[in-house]
Design a protein around this motif. Structure first.
Motif, PDB file in Angstrom:
ATOM      1  N   PHE A   1      15.666  67.592 123.963  1.00 23.48           N
ATOM      2  CA  PHE A   1      16.867  66.853 123.874  1.00 23.48           C
ATOM      3  C   PHE A   1      17.933  67.152 122.629  1.00 23.48           C
ATOM      4  O   PHE A   1      18.496  66.018 122.348  1.00 23.48           O
ATOM      5  CB  PHE A   1      16.147  65.191 123.712  1.00 23.48           C
ATOM      6  N   THR A   2      17.874  68.201 122.281  1.00 21.02           N
ATOM      7  CA  THR A   2      18.885  68.576 121.283  1.00 21.02           C
ATOM      8  C   THR A   2      19.814  69.418 121.612  1.00 21.02           C
ATOM      9  O   THR A   2      20.484  70.283 120.921  1.00 21.02           O
ATOM     10  CB  THR A   2      18.123  69.504 120.181  1.00 21.02           C
ATOM     11  N   GLY A   3      20.245  69.630 122.882  1.00 19.12           N
ATOM     12  CA  GLY A   3      21.179  70.339 123.471  1.00 19.12           C
ATOM     13  C   GLY A   3      21.007  71.877 123.456  1.00 19.12           C
ATOM     14  O   GLY A   3      19.803  72.095 123.851  1.00 19.12           O
ATOM     15  N   PRO A   4      22.048  72.380 122.900  1.00 20.19           N
ATOM     16  CA  PRO A   4      21.963  73.751 122.766  1.00 20.19           C
ATOM     17  C   PRO A   4      20.745  74.304 121.993  1.00 20.19           C
ATOM     18  O   PRO A   4      20.321  75.628 122.137  1.00 20.19           O
ATOM     19  CB  PRO A   4      23.315  74.332 122.465  1.00 20.19           C
ATOM     20  N   PHE A   5      20.213  73.666 120.841  1.00 19.11           N
ATOM     21  CA  PHE A   5      19.399  73.981 120.084  1.00 19.11           C
ATOM     22  C   PHE A   5      17.845  73.876 120.718  1.00 19.11           C
ATOM     23  O   PHE A   5      16.841  74.254 120.155  1.00 19.11           O
ATOM     24  CB  PHE A   5      19.216  73.030 118.904  1.00 19.11           C
ATOM     25  N   ALA A   6      18.022  73.446 121.910  1.00 15.79           N
ATOM     26  CA  ALA A   6      16.504  73.043 122.506  1.00 15.79           C
ATOM     27  C   ALA A   6      15.915  74.526 122.956  1.00 15.79           C
ATOM     28  O   ALA A   6      14.525  74.624 122.844  1.00 15.79           O
ATOM     29  CB  ALA A   6      16.811  72.447 124.083  1.00 15.79           C
ATOM     30  N   LEU A   7      16.638  75.591 123.119  1.00 14.87           N
ATOM     31  CA  LEU A   7      16.084  77.014 123.153  1.00 14.87           C
ATOM     32  C   LEU A   7      15.466  77.407 121.918  1.00 14.87           C
ATOM     33  O   LEU A   7      14.739  78.516 122.106  1.00 14.87           O
ATOM     34  CB  LEU A   7      17.026  77.863 123.645  1.00 14.87           C
ATOM     35  N   ALA A   8      15.517  76.911 120.736  1.00 16.19           N
ATOM     36  CA  ALA A   8      14.977  77.325 119.566  1.00 16.19           C
ATOM     37  C   ALA A   8      13.473  76.745 119.573  1.00 16.19           C
ATOM     38  O   ALA A   8      12.948  76.813 118.294  1.00 16.19           O
ATOM     39  CB  ALA A   8      15.727  77.033 118.415  1.00 16.19           C
ATOM     40  N   PHE A   9      12.971  76.088 120.479  1.00 13.85           N
ATOM     41  CA  PHE A   9      11.588  75.439 120.549  1.00 13.85           C
ATOM     42  C   PHE A   9      10.619  76.476 119.989  1.00 13.85           C
ATOM     43  O   PHE A   9       9.672  76.037 119.288  1.00 13.85           O
ATOM     44  CB  PHE A   9      11.509  74.636 121.633  1.00 13.85           C
ATOM     45  N   PRO A  10      10.772  77.743 120.298  1.00 14.90           N
ATOM     46  CA  PRO A  10       9.636  78.660 119.877  1.00 14.90           C
ATOM     47  C   PRO A  10       9.511  78.657 118.147  1.00 14.90           C
ATOM     48  O   PRO A  10       8.311  78.937 117.560  1.00 14.90           O
ATOM     49  CB  PRO A  10      10.213  80.000 120.400  1.00 14.90           C
ATOM     50  N   LEU A  11      10.586  78.613 117.581  1.00  8.68           N
ATOM     51  CA  LEU A  11      10.574  78.242 115.959  1.00  8.68           C
ATOM     52  C   LEU A  11       9.756  76.987 115.709  1.00  8.68           C
ATOM     53  O   LEU A  11       9.222  77.273 114.465  1.00  8.68           O
ATOM     54  CB  LEU A  11      12.078  78.571 115.482  1.00  8.68           C
ATOM     55  N   VAL A  12       9.987  75.984 116.527  1.00  5.57           N
ATOM     56  CA  VAL A  12       8.936  74.928 116.071  1.00  5.57           C
ATOM     57  C   VAL A  12       7.392  75.113 116.089  1.00  5.57           C
ATOM     58  O   VAL A  12       6.666  74.656 115.372  1.00  5.57           O
ATOM     59  CB  VAL A  12       9.207  73.468 117.167  1.00  5.57           C
ATOM     60  N   ILE A  13       7.171  76.025 117.522  1.00  4.73           N
ATOM     61  CA  ILE A  13       5.876  76.162 117.559  1.00  4.73           C
ATOM     62  C   ILE A  13       5.427  77.229 116.304  1.00  4.73           C
ATOM     63  O   ILE A  13       4.175  77.110 115.898  1.00  4.73           O
ATOM     64  CB  ILE A  13       5.798  77.062 118.845  1.00  4.73           C
ATOM     65  N   VAL A  14       6.365  78.058 116.188  1.00  2.97           N
ATOM     66  CA  VAL A  14       5.977  79.243 114.749  1.00  2.97           C
ATOM     67  C   VAL A  14       5.847  78.019 113.534  1.00  2.97           C
ATOM     68  O   VAL A  14       4.667  78.287 112.617  1.00  2.97           O
ATOM     69  CB  VAL A  14       7.022  80.148 114.543  1.00  2.97           C
ATOM     70  N   GLY A  15       6.559  77.138 113.596  1.00  2.00           N
ATOM     71  CA  GLY A  15       6.274  76.222 112.170  1.00  2.00           C
ATOM     72  C   GLY A  15       5.188  75.469 112.047  1.00  2.00           C
ATOM     73  O   GLY A  15       4.701  75.127 110.933  1.00  2.00           O
ATOM     74  N   PHE A  16       4.136  75.394 113.221  1.00  6.39           N
ATOM     75  CA  PHE A  16       3.094  74.601 113.254  1.00  6.39           C
ATOM     76  C   PHE A  16       1.984  75.684 112.513  1.00  6.39           C
ATOM     77  O   PHE A  16       0.756  75.287 112.247  1.00  6.39           O
ATOM     78  CB  PHE A  16       2.573  74.458 114.880  1.00  6.39           C
ATOM     79  N   VAL A  17       2.304  76.791 112.556  1.00  9.42           N
ATOM     80  CA  VAL A  17       1.173  77.856 111.951  1.00  9.42           C
ATOM     81  C   VAL A  17       0.872  77.579 110.617  1.00  9.42           C
ATOM     82  O   VAL A  17      -0.271  77.448 110.068  1.00  9.42           O
ATOM     83  CB  VAL A  17       1.602  79.481 112.096  1.00  9.42           C
TER      84      VAL A  17
END
Length: 606
Positions: free
Chosen positions: A536-552
C-alpha cells in the motif's frame, strides 16, 4: 553426515547439513570427501546459517560454473527415470491441476497488462512466455519441477516500465529487452559463481512468512476480483459470477479432501482427490451453461491466432515478434540506446532481487526433505536456465519469468503417493519426472492453438481458482508451521500438552512453553504485516524484496537475544518427520536404491 541413524541412507546432497550440529572436525572431513579430497574450511556463511542448509547450495571449489556442472553431472544418472517415472496417472492429474491453477491467473495478468500498457503486451505474450520458458526449463534444467510463469510482481514491473518508457520517450520494447539482458546476465552470473548459497541465510523463519504472504496475495486477488465485478457489470451477472467462484472453491476443497472421507471405494476417492480442480471447473462450466438463457455469463476471452498483441497503426499491421535492443533515433539525429542501457541497468536491480528470493525460495520449499524427493536437490542450474530465458525472451516483446509460489511445492505434493493409514500421512513415492511439467506447458500452448478450449471457462471460476490455490497453500496441516502455530493461538494451553503426548508429532516446538511459542508466532505475524504494508505504498511497493532481505539480520542478530539457542532450534527447524521417515512404503525402496548412486558420485565432485 547427519548424526541420525534413521537417516543413514540419506545423502548429504538430498537432505542438507545443519552446521551447528556437526563439529568443525567432522565438517572439514565431510567437505573433503564431497569435494574430491580438497580441504574446505568452514566459511562465515556456514557458521552463520542456523537452519537445515541444502548442501547443494554451497557449490564446489571450482571458481566458475562449479555448482551448475555438479547439478548436471548428478542429474545425468536419472535421464532414463526422468521419463519412465512420468508414465503414471499422477502425471496426468498433477499436470491438469497445475494447468488449471496457473493458466487462469496467467490469462488474468496478461489481460491486466494489455490495458495498462495500451495494448503493447497481452495474453498472447503471457501464454507464449509460460509455454516456451517452462518447456525449456523442464527439458534442460537439472531441477525440472519448479513452475515457471510470469507472476503478479512481474506484471507490476512491466506496468512500471511502460510508464518509465512514456516518461523518457523511449521505445517500450527496447526498454524491456535491455532490462531482460541485464536481469538474465545477473542471474547467470549468480548461478555461475554459486552465489545462490547466500539464500541459506534465509531460514524457515522467513520461508514460512514469505509463503503465507504469497498465498494471501492469491486469496486477496481472488476476492477483490469478485468484489470489483459488482461495479463493472449488472448485479445479477456479478452475483452469478460470485456464486460460480464460491462453488468452485467449495467443490475444489470437497474433492481435494475426498480421500479422507469414507464414501465410495478408496480408488474412486483417490481419483476424485487427484482431479479435484479439473472436476470443480467442469462442474462450474456445466452450471454456467445450464443458466445461460437466464443470466449473462462473462467468459475468458483469448486471441484467435498466434501473433503479437500490438497492432501498429502507422504500419497498419501487427508488430513483428523480434524487437531487439536497438533504440530509436531522436529528432536531433541522436540515438537513445545508451540511455536505455543505463536506465535499464538501474531498473533491473529490484527485479533481480525479487527473482533471487522468489526463485530460490520456490526451489527450496519445493525440495524440502519432508516432501520425499529422492533424486537430489538442485539450485544453480535452475537459476541458470531462468537467466537464459530472461536474457533472450524479452527481446521478443515477452515479459520476464521466474519460479512461482505457491505452485512449485503444490506441484510436488500433487505428484506424491501417500500412506494414509497413519496420521500424519507418510510419503510413499514421488513421481519425479520431466513429463509432468512438460504436460503443463504443452496445455498452456494449446490455449493459443485451440482458444475455444479455455474460453468456455467463466471469469468467476478464475477468481475461485485463484482463491483455492492460495487456500491450499496455507490450510492448517499443509506444512507451514506459521499457520499451524496461528491455529494454536486460538486454542488453550492444553493443546501443547496434547502435542507433547503425540510421539509422531511433526511439531518440534511442542516441548516449549506456550508463551515462548506464541511470542515467536507474534514476531512472524509482525513481519508478515510489514510485507503487506509495502503493498500500500504506491510505487515503493515493488521494493518489498528489500523488506524480505531486512528480515535476515532480524533472524540472525535480534532473535538470538530474545530466544535461547535451544528454543530457536525447535522454533526455526524443519518438521521432525524427515524424508527418510516418510519414505517407509515399499514403493519408495526404488528411491532408496538410488541414494547410493548419488552419494558415490557426490564424493567424486571437485
Amino acid at each position: 553426515m547427519i548424526n541420525d541413524k534413521e537417516n543413514d541412507t540419506t545423502t548429504p546432497y538430498s537432505l542438507g547439513l545443519r552446521p551447528r550440529d556437526v563439529s568443525k572436525k567432522n565438517l572439514t572431513s565431510h567437505n573433503e570427501s564431497e569435494r574430491g579430497g580438497i580441504p574446505h574450511t568452514q566459511s562465515w556463511l556456514e557458521e552463520s546459517a542456523v537452519d537445515h542448509i541444502p548442501q547443494a547450495l554451497f557449490g564446489t571449489n571450482a571458481p566458475c560454473f562449479g555448482g551448475i556442472f555438479r547439478d548436471y553431472q548428478m542429474r545425468s544418472h536419472f535421464l532414463k527415470s526422468d521419463i519412465i517415472d512420468g508414465l503414471s496417472f499422477k502425471t496426468i492429474s498433477a499436470g491438469l491441476f497445475m494447468f488449471c491453477a496457473t493458466v487462469t491467473s496467467t490469462v488474468a495478468l496478461g489481460n491486466v497488462l494489455y490495458y495498462e500498457s495500451n495494448g503493447k503486451v497481452g495474453i498472447t505474450e503471457y501464454l507464449v512466455l509460460q509455454s516456451v520458458s517452462g518447456m525449456f526449463h523442464a527439458m534442460f534444467s537439472a531441477c525440472p519441477l519448479p513452475v515457471l510463469r510470469p507472476t503478479g510482481p512481474i506484471t507490476a514491473f512491466m506496468i512500471d516500465l511502460y510508464g518509465l518508457s512514456e516518461t523518457l520517450n523511449v521505445d517500450y520494447y527496447a526498454l524491456i529487452s535491455w532490462v531482460g539482458c541485464w536481469v538474465g546476465t545477473f542471474l547467470i552470473i549468480i548461478a555461475a559463481l554459486d552465489l545462490a548459497r547466500y539464500i541459506a541465510l534465509c531460514t524457515r523463519f522467513l520461508h514460512d512468512i514469505y509463503a503465507v504472504f504469497v498465498c494471501t496475495i492469491y486469496i486477496s486477488d481472488g476476492i477483490i476480483g469478485m468484489w470489483e465485478r459488482f461495479d463493472l457489470v449488472e448485479w445479477d451477472q456479478a452475483f452469478f459470477a460470485f456464486y460460480l467462484a464460491l462453488f468452485c472453491i467449495l467443490f475444489s476443497l470437497a474433492f481435494h479432501y475426498m480421500d479422507r472421507m469414507s464414501i465410495f471405494t478408496p480408488v474412486i476417492r483417490q481419483v476424485i482427490a487427484d482431479y479435484a480442480v479439473p472436476l470443480a471447473v467442469v462442474l462450474c462450466v456445466w452450471v454456467s451453461y445450464s443458466v445461460k438463457d437466464h443470466v449473462s455469463v462473462a467468459r475468458i476471452a483469448l486471441p484467435r491466432n498466434l501473433e503479437p498483441t500490438y497492432y501498429d497503426e502507422d504500419l497498419q499491421q501487427k508488430r513483428s515478434w523480434f524487437q531487439g535492443i536497438s533504440g530509436s533515433n531522436n529528432d536531433d539525429g541522436s540515438n537513445d540506446t545508451m540511455t536505455l542501457a543505463i536506465v535499464s541497468a538501474i531498473a533491473s536491480i529490484p527485479i533481480v532481487a525479487l527473482f533471487y528470493i522468489d526463485h530460490l525460495f520456490s526451489c527450496i520449499l519445493g525440495q524440502k526433505s519432508e516432501l520425499g524427493l529422492q533424486k537430489g536437490e538442485y539450485y544453480h542450474s535452475s537459476l541458470f536456465i531462468t537467466g537464459i530465458c530472461n536474457l533472450v525472451l524479452p527481446s521478443f516483446g515477452l515479459p520476464f519469468v521466474t519460479a512461482s509460489l505457491p505452485h512449485s511445492p503444490q506441484f510436488i505434493k500433487s505428484l506424491t503417493d501417500y500412506d494414509k493409514s497413519c496420521t500424519p500421512w507418510k510419503v510413499i513415492h514421488v513421481h519425479e519426472s520431466r513429463l509432468a511439467p512438460m504436460l503443463v506447458y504443452a496445455l498452456c500452448f494449446t490455449c493459443l492453438v485451440v482458444p475455444s478450449f479455455i474460453e468456455m471457462c467463466p471469469e468467476g471460476v478464475v477468481n475461485g481458482i485463484l482463491t483455492f490455490v492460495g487456500l491450499q497453500g496455507i490450510l492448517p496441516g499443509t506444512g507451514n508451521q506459521l499457520i499451524d502455530r496461528c491455529v494454536l493461538l486460538l486454542t488453550g494451553p492444553s493443546q501443547f500438552s496434547n502435542l507433547q503426548q503425540q510421539s509422531d508429532s511433526q511439531a518440534p516446538y511442542a516441548e516449549l512453553p506456550w508463551r515462548r511459542v506464541h511470542l515467536y508466532t507474534f514476531l512472524q505475524l509482525v513481519c508478515l504485516a510489514a510485507c503487506w504494508g509495502m503493498r500500500f505504498t504506491g510505487p515503493f511497493a515493488l521494493a518489498f524484496p528489500l523488506v524480505i532481505v531486512g528480515f535476515v539480520p532480524l533472524r540472525l542478530m535480534v532473535l538470538p537475544k530474545i530466544f535461547s539457542e535451544f528454543e530457536l532450534s525447535k522454533l526455526d527447524a524443519g518438521d521432525s518427520s524427515s524424508s527418510s521417515d516418510s519414505s517407509s512404503g515399499d514403493e519408495f525402496d526404488g528411491g532408496k536404491k538410488m541414494a547410493p548412486i548419488i552419494e558415490d558420485h557426490y564424493t567424486e565432485m571437485t
